[in-house]
Motif scaffolding. Sequence first.
Motif, PDB file in Angstrom:
ATOM      1  N   TYR A 195      -9.373  -5.162   5.725  1.00  0.00           N
ATOM      2  CA  TYR A 195      -8.067  -5.313   6.358  1.00  0.00           C
ATOM      3  C   TYR A 195      -7.101  -5.954   5.359  1.00  0.00           C
ATOM      4  O   TYR A 195      -7.498  -6.829   4.580  1.00  0.00           O
ATOM      5  N   PRO A 196      -5.821  -5.539   5.357  1.00  0.00           N
ATOM      6  CA  PRO A 196      -4.864  -6.130   4.414  1.00  0.00           C
ATOM      7  C   PRO A 196      -4.779  -7.646   4.541  1.00  0.00           C
ATOM      8  O   PRO A 196      -4.827  -8.193   5.634  1.00  0.00           O
ATOM      9  N   PRO A 234      -3.162  -2.337  10.875  1.00  0.00           N
ATOM     10  CA  PRO A 234      -2.301  -3.326  10.223  1.00  0.00           C
ATOM     11  C   PRO A 234      -0.873  -3.234  10.736  1.00  0.00           C
ATOM     12  O   PRO A 234      -0.375  -2.150  11.054  1.00  0.00           O
ATOM     13  N   GLN A 276      -1.457   3.533   6.578  1.00  0.00           N
ATOM     14  CA  GLN A 276      -2.595   2.860   7.180  1.00  0.00           C
ATOM     15  C   GLN A 276      -3.887   3.570   6.794  1.00  0.00           C
ATOM     16  O   GLN A 276      -3.926   4.789   6.691  1.00  0.00           O
TER      17      GLN A 276
END
Length: 142
Positions: A31-32, A104, A128
């Motif tokens: 995940y960012p 995100p 994404q």
Amino acid sequence: MNSSRPYLVRALYEWIVDNDCTPHILVNAEYPAVQVPQGFASDGQIVLNVSPNAVRHLHMDNDAVSFEGRFGGVAHTLYVPSAAILGIYARENGQGMVFELEPPVIEEDDLEDEGDEPDDDGPPSGGQPPRPSGRPSLKVVK
């Protein structure tokens, strides 16, 4: 309305600790903005022991969970956005909660002004990531 995830994570953490169990969180390591030691992630996920005796400077707020932990004897500062937390559970009995994968969030400042012309090139390369199929799964950590 704010996401209920950070509130549930904090409540379940307290409940697990109050019952003398060891809280673990399952994290989407891809995940960012997630900062975890990548060498310890498996299949894009990592399970973190967040018990009071395993971490230092634990901070849980609506945006993220952050703390210092040791991996292989080396200290690391970890940062996990709330949306990257896939579950929290007690190691001893598996009781806890699993959350759905959240895409995100794209901030308005991150959007580029591309004018009124349609985009014929398809989705941008920085879009994404594809959503994995199936539900997240918990693994027993011994």
